[in-house]
Design a protein around this motif. Structure first.
Motif, PDB file in Angstrom:
ATOM      1  N   LEU A   1     -19.226  17.049  20.753  1.00  0.00           N
ATOM      2  CA  LEU A   1     -18.533  17.320  19.496  1.00  0.00           C
ATOM      3  C   LEU A   1     -18.486  18.832  19.248  1.00  0.00           C
ATOM      4  O   LEU A   1     -19.510  19.520  19.344  1.00  0.00           O
ATOM      5  CB  LEU A   1     -19.256  16.662  18.317  1.00  0.00           C
ATOM      6  CG  LEU A   1     -19.598  15.169  18.434  1.00  0.00           C
ATOM      7  CD1 LEU A   1     -20.285  14.686  17.146  1.00  0.00           C
ATOM      8  CD2 LEU A   1     -18.351  14.340  18.707  1.00  0.00           C
ATOM      9  N   GLY A   2     -17.301  19.316  18.918  1.00  0.00           N
ATOM     10  CA  GLY A   2     -17.164  20.704  18.479  1.00  0.00           C
ATOM     11  C   GLY A   2     -17.167  20.693  16.960  1.00  0.00           C
ATOM     12  O   GLY A   2     -16.373  19.977  16.339  1.00  0.00           O
ATOM     13  N   HIS A   3     -18.093  21.420  16.360  1.00  0.00           N
ATOM     14  CA  HIS A   3     -18.172  21.436  14.894  1.00  0.00           C
ATOM     15  C   HIS A   3     -17.376  22.630  14.358  1.00  0.00           C
ATOM     16  O   HIS A   3     -17.271  23.670  15.022  1.00  0.00           O
ATOM     17  CB  HIS A   3     -19.631  21.501  14.446  1.00  0.00           C
ATOM     18  CG  HIS A   3     -20.389  20.248  14.793  1.00  0.00           C
ATOM     19  ND1 HIS A   3     -20.580  19.221  13.907  1.00  0.00           N
ATOM     20  CD2 HIS A   3     -20.953  19.844  15.968  1.00  0.00           C
ATOM     21  CE1 HIS A   3     -21.242  18.240  14.500  1.00  0.00           C
ATOM     22  NE2 HIS A   3     -21.486  18.592  15.757  1.00  0.00           N
ATOM     23  N   ALA A   4     -16.841  22.465  13.154  1.00  0.00           N
ATOM     24  CA  ALA A   4     -15.951  23.490  12.585  1.00  0.00           C
ATOM     25  C   ALA A   4     -16.671  24.828  12.430  1.00  0.00           C
ATOM     26  O   ALA A   4     -16.040  25.888  12.463  1.00  0.00           O
ATOM     27  CB  ALA A   4     -15.419  23.011  11.237  1.00  0.00           C
ATOM     28  N   ASN A   5     -18.018  24.808  12.286  1.00  0.00           N
ATOM     29  CA  ASN A   5     -18.772  26.064  12.122  1.00  0.00           C
ATOM     30  C   ASN A   5     -19.096  26.735  13.459  1.00  0.00           C
ATOM     31  O   ASN A   5     -19.847  27.698  13.501  1.00  0.00           O
ATOM     32  CB  ASN A   5     -20.064  25.808  11.334  1.00  0.00           C
ATOM     33  CG  ASN A   5     -20.967  24.814  12.049  1.00  0.00           C
ATOM     34  OD1 ASN A   5     -20.702  24.431  13.185  1.00  0.00           O
ATOM     35  ND2 ASN A   5     -22.032  24.395  11.384  1.00  0.00           N
ATOM     36  N   GLY A   6     -18.573  26.165  14.563  1.00  0.00           N
ATOM     37  CA  GLY A   6     -18.781  26.792  15.873  1.00  0.00           C
ATOM     38  C   GLY A   6     -19.897  26.149  16.678  1.00  0.00           C
ATOM     39  O   GLY A   6     -20.023  26.405  17.879  1.00  0.00           O
TER      40      GLY A   6
END
Ligand code: NAD
Ligand code: 89V
Length: 341
Positions: free
Chosen positions: A217-222
């Motif tokens: 998973l790529g999270h929006a906060n990097g």
């Protein structure tokens, strides 16, 4: 003293016993009525958990028992119809995971409750397990700095299908049944997800769906997380219902290991604690998932009384469900997928 809230429970099968036990133990709640299509189950649950009345028809129960809120513990195909029924009666409703078989059903339930102005929560209980709450607390203190990477893992070979035989027929199995929990935990720790890459497999030839999956998973906060789960692990000791977590940040790390050992590294120093806080309300062995049912229901009561949106409201759970959809799409296409916003 707050007035006791009266709950009506729909579904008296395997998992309802944990809900009913928790409702009975929570303060200021009264089990007004229970309902199951199967009369014997409804009658037995009423007797065992001290419900004032039992029914075989949900609409009839809501009309006659006039509860303050409804707890739906049926399997997902019935959720949309039952949630819509509660919304039409203006009744706050908490519904078991998985929210529904499709994202369109989830949206329809959220919309029905929004229009009716009634609170809706998904019984997404993993994040309410005390060891996972403790990990969140550690993150909030800032001792590991900004989280950069995580692995969240649930691996067991225990037979989960024996008490839940409907799982044999699920076309979409472990990502929907268990992935919802673990993806929700990933959101709880690292925030919203903007990219999903997943692979899955079927190991048990007797089932229709997949029983093993891994997602990046790529999270929006990097931050990046690896989320993996299987019902076909052969590793001993089998940790059954334990979720293992490892999170690394700019200043340290937090690791929830086997048997709730929590290791916190901060600025080059290691501290270890036992994060288990078992409730005395279940027969041993204490099961973190069972404890979390109590804490989930306590959060719902608290939110209802305070007029606050629950953490895992229907609206919030759309984001977890979107990761599930993206994981299936990614596994089918071999491409990374953006979950619906
Ligand atoms: P189950 O089949 O044992 O019980 C469901 C009951 O609901 C059945 O007795 C059925 O007759 C009844 N029912 C179905 N439709 C109904 C209706 N319209 N009106 C009244 N009764 C109705 O299922 P279960 O194993 O108890 O699972 C229930 C839900 O709990 C599932 O969604 C499952 O995924 C979830 N679950 C959650 C956890 C968790 O930790 N959160 C663990 C296990 C199961
Ligand atoms: O937690 C759950 O939702 C269960 C189990 C862990 C058995 O999959 O369905």
């Amino acid at each position: 003293m707050p007035k006791a809230l009266r709950v009506a429970v729909i579904g008296c099968g395997y998992f309802a016993s944990f809900h009913l036990n928790a409702w009975r133990k929570l303060a200021d709640v009264e089990i007004a009525a229970v309902c199951d299509l199967d009369e014997a189950k409804a009658r037995a649950a009423a007797q065992k958990y001290g419900a004032a009345r039992w029914f075989t028809d949900a609409a009839c129960m809501l009309r006659e028992a006039r509860p303050d809120f409804v707890d739906i513990v049926t399997t997902m195909p019935s959720h949309r119809g039952l949630v819509s029924l509660c919304a039409a009666d203006g009744l706050p409703v908490i519904v078991q995971k998985p929210f529904a078989p499709t994202y369109a059903d989830c949206l329809a339930m959220v919309e029905a409750c929004r229009v009716a102005g009634v609170p809706l929560m998904v019984h997404e209980n993993f994040r309410f397990q005390p060891p996972l709450r403790r990990v969140r607390e550690v993150l909030d203190t800032g001792v590991i700095g900004t989280p950069l990477w995580a692995r969240i893992s649930f691996r067991t070979g225990q037979d989960v299908k024996a008490p839940q035989p409907y799982l044999y027929d699920e076309e979409r199995f472990i990502i929907l049944d268990l992935g919802v929990h673990v993806f929700d935990v990933a959101r709880f720790f690292l925030g919203e997800v903007d990219t999903v890459y997943a692979r899955h497999r079927r190991i048990d030839p007797r089932i229709r769906g997949e029983d093993m999956a891994t997602a990046m998973l790529g999270h929006a906060n990097g931050a990046t997380s690896i989320v993996d789960f299987t019902y076909e692990s052969r590793k001993l000791p089998d940790l059954a219902s334990q979720t293992l977590v490892s999170i690394e940040g700019t200043m340290g790390a937090v690791e929830l290991g086997p048997d709730f050992r929590l290791a916190i590294t901060s600025n080059g120093k290691l501290a270890v604690e036992n994060s288990s806080k078992p409730l005395p309300i279940w027969r041993p062995p204490v099961h973190p998932a069972q404890d979390s049912v109590y804490h989930t229901q306590a959060h719902w009561l608290d939110s209802l009384r305070q007029g606050r949106e629950p953490e895992t409201s229907g609206r919030d759970n759309l984001r977890t469900f979107a990761i599930v959809e993206a994981a299936y799409e990614s596994a089918a296409s071999g491409q990374a997928v953006r979950p619906a916003q």
